[in-house]
Design a protein around this motif. Structure first.
Motif, short mmCIF file in Angstrom:
data_model
loop_
_atom_site.label_atom_id
_atom_site.label_comp_id
_atom_site.label_asym_id
_atom_site.label_seq_id
_atom_site.Cartn_x
_atom_site.Cartn_y
_atom_site.Cartn_z
N GLN A 594 -14.56 27.82 73.83
CA GLN A 594 -14.39 28.32 72.47
C GLN A 594 -13.03 27.85 71.96
N VAL A 596 -9.77 28.12 69.24
CA VAL A 596 -9.02 29.09 68.46
C VAL A 596 -7.79 28.40 67.92
N ASP A 717 -10.24 22.78 62.48
CA ASP A 717 -10.55 24.20 62.29
C ASP A 717 -11.20 24.76 63.55
N ASP A 718 -11.26 26.07 63.65
CA ASP A 718 -11.91 26.71 64.80
C ASP A 718 -13.18 27.43 64.39
N CYS A 719 -13.84 26.93 63.33
CA CYS A 719 -15.10 27.53 62.89
C CYS A 719 -16.19 27.29 63.93
N SER A 720 -17.15 28.19 63.98
CA SER A 720 -18.28 28.06 64.90
C SER A 720 -19.12 26.83 64.52
N CYS A 725 -17.08 25.27 57.17
CA CYS A 725 -15.64 25.36 56.94
C CYS A 725 -15.37 25.13 55.46
N CYS A 734 -13.98 30.29 57.21
CA CYS A 734 -15.24 30.00 57.90
C CYS A 734 -16.28 31.02 57.49
N ARG A 747 -12.58 38.07 62.24
CA ARG A 747 -12.33 36.63 62.04
C ARG A 747 -13.67 35.98 61.69
N ARG A 750 -16.32 32.60 63.13
CA ARG A 750 -15.93 32.05 64.43
C ARG A 750 -16.99 32.32 65.50
N ASN A 751 -17.75 33.39 65.36
CA ASN A 751 -18.80 33.73 66.33
C ASN A 751 -20.09 33.98 65.58
#
Length: 1176
Positions: A594, A596, A717-720, A725, A734, A747, A750-751
């Motif tokens: 994952q 972040v 970015d840390d988008c799922s 995004c 996100c 957040r 992200r999930n």
């Protein structure tokens, strides 16, 4: 209050002995006085806190509980009474606890009777856990003093609600019985219903804290409740499938899921109702028993099918979850298929089983026959005739004992193969009688008879009997793929290689493999840290290997047992990757990954400088020319910044990074990083003005640009993967794609997970809603990457770091709601000091940050504007201590402990730092009626107990009316030479150990004074058996201790040969320290030359710190010591040492026995009593 307690203390006792006087007459002896260390029990005063119970609670023994008139809270069962008349038990009741199991005491036409309750409405969700509590008290004795167990029930209720606070919980005492674990103990079953989701790991961690804090509780075990097995706990209708989840359940059926690639609806049924615990037991040569289970409260019809290879032998149906299968052949591998239909979907499980038998192989070379093509065909007449003659000859060659087995069907002979070479025959002999002793020699008489056969000419050199190797091929055994097959004479055995065996009755058939970590969720993401939590479906207690990577480069690694971690010390605005591997018995699962990104706002800019020429040296970032120019550039930026921006940069809230220097006169590329709560648009304007107004550089204004840094386009970015995004100015957002639920509302995006079975894409006014936020809680028990910490301290530090970027002083958040909500920030709470007729109060406007040697105050500008108070009028303590800096939303004031009239006061329990927030009305053109005189108090608790090897974190919890609290953080380190030693390290009696005791604060003006140190054989610092080596800040005589530094700095140092005077093989070290403020008139330094008191410096805190265990080196380590012989003195010392060792073992045994035995005392005692002592 002060109480006298007994304590083991060391003292020097004198004794006289005759020894040589010396001088010219060698035989003359004199009477001399010597001293030896002895121990005695002394009565010493000890200060204890004494409190009373709050309103609505009363004292029972040492604890506060609900009063008896509130029995509906502590003596109730889950669910509600049915509205319709239902079948009831024959006896009456007054409380729910009078009823067995989960039945409820309800009113009916027969009076108050026990009935089955109905579940609460679906919208009244509760998350259920079953708790087993082991208490050290005899059940019969408890029943004698508390017949209805009401005191016991309300004690359990009080303990658990306190331990789970602030979670809103309901506690139901189900039953209490005599425990079988230890004599004189009882076991209570308690059902806990939480009104908000909380993972099992967190609930278990909170409740296990009771064991440490409540003497009578020995152990607490927490398990998930299968709500689907109890009609009282689930509200699923008969047409719905109930699926058990951790802490909750789902009522669900089939749903359609839209695949993003094909855009076609697909049937999807998650494995939530799969067949589990599919096991085969009681295997014989002709039968076995198969069992299984499913997470469903509905009645299902299961189909059981038995295959031999691809041939279907049996097909049966049952409504039970087990079946006996008989009438099978021995030594045959079968496949058992279990299936059932749920919501139109066929759920299937397979399991292999081989019936019991002893199997041997026989190889025979027949010389008077030749192998022809006809022998390839088993249906040919040549093959059939040869087989008939061979089997008849073998039957005639059996000795009597084997012949009986053959005729009764307990021994079979099969032709496995025929090969060329004259004819080479391979036979399989299967023996079904497990009691018949069989090995290779058993069939030797058979071979002798074959050698004399009149039908076949047998080559004796090429004929043999051997064991049949079932492990040579997977088709010959039923071992699990994760198990090892071990061949035995006539048989085989299976053994799980790296995983848990879930069917120990038949080892190696059901081996659990490491399950990858799931649902990695990040929270409390700041610019320098984050908290990560995950879940696992493993039934074991696995370990986890945690990797933190940056651009595929390993940053840090840790191996932990918990399912959460706090990672500090990161860089702002960096995209990190977390990899988590589950490890079971040395075998790792596939990594779960994952991404972040640490919190930051980011801009990208470039500026062309026309009055500086480009040179080749500027192309090399390591050159001196490049270094000199960047220093000049950044220095010019700093000089041109307005004061408030410069202060923000000094505090680390703004950072400029030069990314490139290229030709074109000189073109400088740079990134601007800023804290999340600063106004990014104002920051961009400010830096535009910096370059335009530069006094040193000539800037081409047409080429000057400060623009947004597009993280989405650069894929930073840390988008799922299942989210989109959306770039924003300075940052990005996100959001989960259509058809996916958001599991992390803190957040978003992200999930993202496909909608669960019980949920679908919701609709509003007939329109499709893209994603739904599902509430998911994360365990807050955290550990640093290399230093696990306690839950409370880590969580508090994480919160304290919110809003800070590169400094410990934080700019407050701009959101008014987040400031005014006392629960939103555990380290800040304010009180209604001033409330105007309308608008914001002073309580809502002010945030207080307590740090060691610093107090920081942040005030919202909207409040100042509301009350017409200018920034320049505010100050802390003294008028010159005014505003330190401000932004568009807040003004910040701060002062050190030794400035601005700040006062530091201390007693035995607290250190209080005081200042006053004021406003100067005389500086205002218009006198306003609101004058601020607001005392600010920071309260630091003095009673910490920390252990070396664990990184304690400061916990800052603020009371009402602008008070705050925190802790000094103590540490203890041990060294041998220059090397730090870990816990469980072994040292010899001759080893000098250097010990450092101090506080975790660099460049601190606080001094540490060690006042008392002692060793104990257990980790309990209050162990009755203790060995003191420092008393009143000085070494105890004959304790092999040398004081090096005490009261000189933030650390005290001393050397110690611990095993020179302590005979135990394992010891724990404990020290009491005092924190002292040195002034010009007084000193904190100590002297052991004469008797003196610690009155010199101002003592502001008292702490206790511990370290251990430390182990004595084995006897082999001291072989080099000379030992010419044992004199009388040596023998006496050995006898004393053995006596002390036996005494220590006896004391430890008594201590352990007392830990597991005891009883409740319901009598009210005035000493050692506190309100809900089980809650920190």
């Amino acid at each position: 209050m002060t109480k006298t307690v007994s304590k083991m203390v060391a003292y020097q006792k004198s004794y006289e002995k005759h020894s040589s006087c010396g001088g010219w007459i060698p035989w003359m002896v004199c009477l001399k006085t010597s001293y030896k260390t002895q121990y005695r029990i002394a009565e010493v005063p000890e200060i204890m806190n004494f409190t009373d119970c709050c309103e609505g609670y009363e004292q029972v023994g040492f604890y506060c509980t609900l009063s008896l008139n509130r029995s509906n809270e502590f003596a109730s069962s889950p669910g509600v009474c049915p509205e319709e008349e239902m079948d009831s038990l024959n006896y009456s009741c007054t409380l729910d606890t009078d009823c067995p199991g989960l039945k409820k005491c309800c009113n009916s036409s027969k009076g108050t009777v026990c009935v089955d309750p109905v579940p609460e409405e679906r919208n009244l969700k509760k998350y259920w856990y079953n708790v087993s509590v082991l208490v050290k008290m005899d059940f019969n004795e408890l029943s004698g003093v508390d017949p209805r167990l009401l005191n016991h029930s309300r004690l359990l209720h009080s303990m658990m609600t306190g331990a789970l606070w602030p979670l809103n919980s309901s506690v139901y005492h189900i039953q209490t019985t005599q425990a079988e674990t230890y004599a004189g103990t009882l076991a209570s079953q308690v059902l806990i219903g939480l009104h908000q989701p909380a993972p099992l790991m967190k609930v278990s961690s909170l409740l296990k804290g009771i064991v440490k804090r409540v003497y009578e509780v020995i152990n607490i075990d927490v398990q998930d409740v299968n709500e689907c097995s109890h009609a009282e706990l689930n509200a699923c209708s008969r047409s719905e499938l109930c699926i058990n989840l951790e802490g909750y359940y789902n009522c669900t059926c089939e749903h359609e899921h839209v695949d993003r690639d094909s855009r076609q609806p697909q049937k999807e049924f998650k494995d939530l109702s799969s067949i589990g615990n599919h096991r085969i037991v009681s295997v014989t040569s002709s039968s076995f028993e198969v069992s299984w289970n499913v997470n469903s409260t509905l009645n299902h019809t299961f189909q059981v099918q038995v295959y031999k290879g691809k041939e279907l032998l049996r097909s049966m149906e049952t409504t039970e979850m087990k079946m006996d299968v008989s009438g099978l052949e021995a030594g045959i591998k079968y496949t058992v298929k279990i299936s059932y239909e749920a919501c139109g979907k066929n759920i299937i499980s397979y399991q292999n089983v081989k019936t019991d038998a002893q199997i041997f192989g026989v190889t025979i070379k027949i010389l008077n026959y030749n192998f022809t093509e006809h022998f390839h065909n088993t249906s040919s007449s040549e093959y059939q005739e040869f087989s008939r003659l061979l089997l008849a000859e073998i039957e005639n060659s059996f000795p009597p004992n084997i012949s009986i087995l053959y005729k009764t069907g307990k021994l079979k002979v099969q032709i496995e193969s025929l090969k060329a070479g004259s004819i080479i025959v391979r036979l399989r002999i299967i023996v079904q009688d497990p009691e018949f002793p069989t090995d290779v020699s058993t069939f030797a008489p058979m071979l002798s008879s074959l050698y004399r056969s009149s039908v076949f000419l047998v080559d004796q050199q090429s004929t043999s009997v051997e064991d049949w190797d079932e492990c040579a091929s997977r088709s010959e055994n039923d071992c699990c793929m994760y198990a090892e097959c071990i061949n035995l004479m006539g048989s085989y055995m299976c053994r799980c290689k790296t995983t848990m065996d879930t069917n120990p009755s038949r080892p190696g058939r059901n081996c659990e493999v490491p399950v990858p970590a799931q649902r990695i969720i990040f929270s409390s993401v700041t610019s320098i840290s984050f908290h990560v939590a995950w879940s696992t479906e493993s039934a074991l207690n696995p370990a986890f290997r945690f990797l933190l990577l940056r651009e595929n480069q390993l940053i840090s690694e840790a191996k932990i047992q918990s399912t959460s971690l706090t990672v500090p010390g990161l860089e702002p605005g960096i995209l990190y990757t977390v990899e988590i591997m589950t490890e079971v018995c040395g075998k790792e699962s596939k990594p779960a990954r994952q991404k972040v990104k640490t919190a930051v706002q980011k801009l990208n800019g470039s500026v062309r400088i026309t009055n500086v020429k480009y040179t080749a040296g500027l192309n090399n970032a390591s050159s001196e020319e490049y270094h000199n120019f960047t220093q000049l550039f950044l220095g010019e930026v700093r000089k041109s910044l307005p004061l408030n921006r410069l202060q923000e940069m000094d505090l680390g809230l703004i950072k400029m990074l030069i990314t490139s220097i290229t030709n074109g006169s000189i073109v400088v590329g740079f990134d601007l990083l800023t804290a999340k709560d600063l106004d990014i648009h104002n920051l961009s304007t400010a830096f535009h003005d910096v370059f335009k107004n530069s006094s040193y550089f000539t800037v081409d204004n047409n080429s000057l640009s400060i623009r947004d840094y597009d993280e989405c386009e650069r894929e930073e970015d840390d988008c799922s993967p299942d989210a989109s995004c959306h770039n924003t100015y300075g940052s990005y957002q996100c959001s989960c794609n259509e058809g996916f639920a958001d599991l992390n509302s803190e957040r978003p995006g992200r999930n993202c997970e496909a909608f669960p079975l019980s949920l679908g894409p919701t609709t509003a006014h007939g329109k499709h809603v893209g994603s739904t936020s599902l509430p998911v809680t994360r365990p807050h028990t955290s550990a640093h990457v290399f230093s696990p910490a306690t839950e409370d301290s880590s969580a508090a530090k994480t919160k304290a770091e919110e809003g800070t970027m590169f400094s410990s002083t934080a700019m407050p958040h701009a959101s008014t709601a987040s400031v005014s909500n006392a629960r939103s920030s555990p380290h800040v709470t304010t009180s209604p000091l001033t409330k105007t007729s309308q608008g914001m109060s002073l309580k809502d406007a002010v945030r207080v940050f307590c740090e060691i040697e610093k107090i920081v105050i942040a005030i919202q500008k909207i409040f100042l504007q509301q009350e017409s108070i200018p920034e320049s009028a505010l100050y802390l303590g003294e008028p010159h201590c005014n505003v330190s800096f401000s932004n568009d939303t807040h003004v910040v004031l701060w002062t050190g402990w030794n400035g601005c009239g700040t006062k530091v006061q201390s007693n035995m329990t607290k250190t209080i730092v005081k200042t006053i927030l004021r406003n100067d009305n005389s500086s205002q053109e218009v006198i306003h009626n609101l004058k601020i005189v607001c005392p600010i108090h920071c309260v630091f608790q003095n009673n910490l107990l920390t252990s070396s090897g664990y990184s304690s974190e400061g916990v800052y919890t603020f009371f009402e009316d602008l008070h705050g609290s925190g802790y000094f953080i103590t540490e203890m380190q041990l060294f041998v030479g220059n090397s730090s030693i870990p816990q469980n390290f072994s040292v010899s009696a001759s080893d000098d150990i250097l010990i450092e005791v101090g506080i975790q604060k660099e460049d601190s003006k606080l001094k540490v004074v060690v006042t008392e140190c002692w060793a104990t054989p257990t980790s309990n610092s209050g162990d009755p058996l203790s060995f003191g080596f420092i008393n009143n800040s000085c070494p105890v005589p004959e304790a092999y201790t040398t004081m090096i530094e005490n009261g000189n700095s933030r650390k005290a140092q001393f050397k110690l040969k611990i095993f020179s005077f302590v005979n135990n093989s394992v010891v724990y070290l404990h020290c009491k320290i005092r924190i002292c403020v040195e002034t010009s008139e007084s000193t904190c330094r100590t002297s052991c030359r004469d008797v003196r008191s610690l009155k010199s410096g101002e003592i502001i805190a008292t702490h206790r710190t511990s370290w251990g265990p430390l182990c004595r080196a084995t006897a082999s380590d001291s072989k080099s010591e000379k030992a010419a012989g044992l004199g009388v003195g040596s023998i006496v010392l050995i006898v004393i040492a053995v006596f002390v060792f036996v005494l220590g073992v006896a004391a430890l045994s008594v201590s352990q026995y007392q830990r597991k035995t005891g009883r409740y005392n319901f009598k009210i005692k005035s000493d050692n009593f506190s309100y809900q002592v089980f809650y920190d």
